[in-house]
Design a protein around this motif. Structure first.
Motif, short mmCIF file in Angstrom:
data_model
loop_
_atom_site.label_atom_id
_atom_site.label_comp_id
_atom_site.label_asym_id
_atom_site.label_seq_id
_atom_site.Cartn_x
_atom_site.Cartn_y
_atom_site.Cartn_z
N UNK A 1 0.86 -1.20 0.00
CA UNK A 1 0.00 0.00 0.00
C UNK A 1 0.90 1.25 0.00
N UNK A 2 1.59 1.44 -1.10
CA UNK A 2 2.64 2.46 -1.19
C UNK A 2 2.13 3.87 -0.92
N UNK A 3 0.95 4.18 -1.44
CA UNK A 3 0.44 5.55 -1.36
C UNK A 3 -0.72 5.69 -0.36
N UNK A 4 -0.67 4.88 0.68
CA UNK A 4 -1.73 4.91 1.70
C UNK A 4 -1.90 6.31 2.29
N UNK A 5 -0.79 7.03 2.48
CA UNK A 5 -0.86 8.37 3.08
C UNK A 5 -1.67 9.33 2.20
N UNK A 6 -1.50 9.20 0.89
CA UNK A 6 -2.25 10.05 -0.03
C UNK A 6 -3.74 9.71 0.03
N UNK A 7 -4.04 8.43 0.08
CA UNK A 7 -5.45 8.00 0.16
C UNK A 7 -6.07 8.51 1.45
N UNK A 8 -5.36 8.38 2.55
CA UNK A 8 -5.87 8.86 3.84
C UNK A 8 -6.17 10.35 3.80
N UNK A 9 -5.29 11.12 3.17
CA UNK A 9 -5.50 12.57 3.09
C UNK A 9 -6.72 12.90 2.25
N UNK A 10 -6.89 12.19 1.13
CA UNK A 10 -8.04 12.45 0.25
C UNK A 10 -9.34 12.10 0.97
N UNK B 1 -13.20 4.26 -4.40
CA UNK B 1 -12.83 2.87 -4.65
C UNK B 1 -11.35 2.87 -5.03
N UNK B 2 -10.59 1.94 -4.44
CA UNK B 2 -9.14 1.93 -4.61
C UNK B 2 -8.67 0.54 -5.04
N UNK B 3 -7.79 0.52 -6.03
CA UNK B 3 -7.21 -0.75 -6.48
C UNK B 3 -5.73 -0.58 -6.78
N UNK B 4 -5.09 -1.70 -7.05
CA UNK B 4 -3.66 -1.67 -7.39
C UNK B 4 -2.83 -2.54 -6.47
N UNK B 5 -2.64 -3.81 -6.86
CA UNK B 5 -1.73 -4.70 -6.14
C UNK B 5 -2.19 -5.12 -4.77
N UNK B 6 -3.50 -5.18 -4.54
CA UNK B 6 -4.02 -5.56 -3.22
C UNK B 6 -4.12 -7.08 -3.17
N UNK B 7 -3.25 -7.69 -2.35
CA UNK B 7 -3.06 -9.14 -2.42
C UNK B 7 -3.26 -9.86 -1.09
N UNK C 1 -6.09 -1.97 5.82
CA UNK C 1 -5.50 -0.62 5.85
C UNK C 1 -6.38 0.37 5.10
N UNK C 2 -6.89 -0.05 3.97
CA UNK C 2 -7.74 0.84 3.17
C UNK C 2 -9.12 1.03 3.79
N UNK C 3 -9.70 -0.04 4.31
CA UNK C 3 -11.03 0.13 4.93
C UNK C 3 -10.91 0.97 6.20
#
Length: 241
Positions: free
Chosen positions: A60-69, A78-84, A91-93
């Motif tokens: 979750x490389x850009x988690x900080x950016x998502x949190x800020x948004x 909705x967020x995607x990209x390498x979620x395994x 972390x995203x929820x």
């Protein structure tokens, strides 16, 4: 019809790819947060984000950016990209996103998808990226040898809450989405479907609405916004959910 303006993040910047190819990349001047804020200012309620760094690393490389948004823009994301794994989903929820999009990992491992749907009720979206009827995985570099509709039938009762269908041949090409194939998928899906890939102008949005398919929930708009082919003010007029 929900409209999802898109943000693809790479190296902390907004970028767009053509057919998912990293070497065919365009960088844009605005930061992801600035772009999300702009969408919010125009009245958009939904946002589609892909963490391209995450797609490459599985983190979750850009988690900080998502949190800020999430914190400052009050958008349904909705967020995607390498979620395994479950840890990344959590972390995203925990960050407050509405849906977490599972792609390659879910196609390669149906048990992972099923478990995620059970553990994160109503939070899991499934990204189906297809080329000539077959699903692609690993950043679209591999053909899974699975027909889209065959796979969908196998996972249709798992509890996925949203399906995002992308025709890879259309993505980033601005040649209009594959409406016909998307309708076929929507007619076979137990959950609402989002149209993805190829939106070229405002007429594509209007055509999506005219499909009048109750199982098509929305449409993603990316490159056409960044390149100025669709003005945000005209796209905002189409918002109705």
């Amino acid at each position: 019809m929900k409209i999802f303006p898109a943000i693809d993040i790479k190296d902390k910047k907004c970028v767009r790819l053509i057919k998912g190819e990293f070497e065919n990349k365009t960088e844009y001047g605005m930061s992801p947060f600035e772009q999300a804020s702009k969408y919010k200012d125009y009245g958009f309620k939904n946002l589609h984000i892909v963490d391209l760094d995450g797609a490459l690393t599985g983190e979750t490389v850009n988690l900080d950016i998502i949190q800020e948004i999430v914190k400052k823009c009050d958008l349904k994301i909705e967020i995607g990209g390498g979620i395994r794994n479950f840890e990344s989903i959590k972390k995203y929820t925990d960050a407050g996103v509405e849906k977490v999009i599972l792609g390659s990992a879910a196609i390669k491992d149906k048990d992972f998808l099923k478990g995620a749907c059970e553990k994160f009720h109503n939070k899991i979206a499934l990204g189906l990226d297809a080329k000539d009827g077959y699903l692609s995985v690993s950043g679209w570099k591999e053909n899974s040898n699975q027909l889209t509709l065959d796979y969908l039938k196998e996972v249709n009762n798992f509890g996925v809450s949203r399906l995002i269908y992308t025709d890879i041949n259309k993505d980033g090409m601005k040649q209009s989405p594959n409406f016909k194939e998307t309708e076929v998928v929507a007619n076979n899906s137990n959950c609402p479907v989002i149209i993805s890939g190829g939106v070229s102008n405002i007429d594509d949005i209007k055509k999506a609405k005219e499909l009048n398919n109750e199982n098509i929930e929305g449409i993603i708009v990316g490159k056409a916004i960044y390149d100025g082919d669709i003005k945000l003010e005209e796209l905002a007029k189409e918002i109705d959910a």
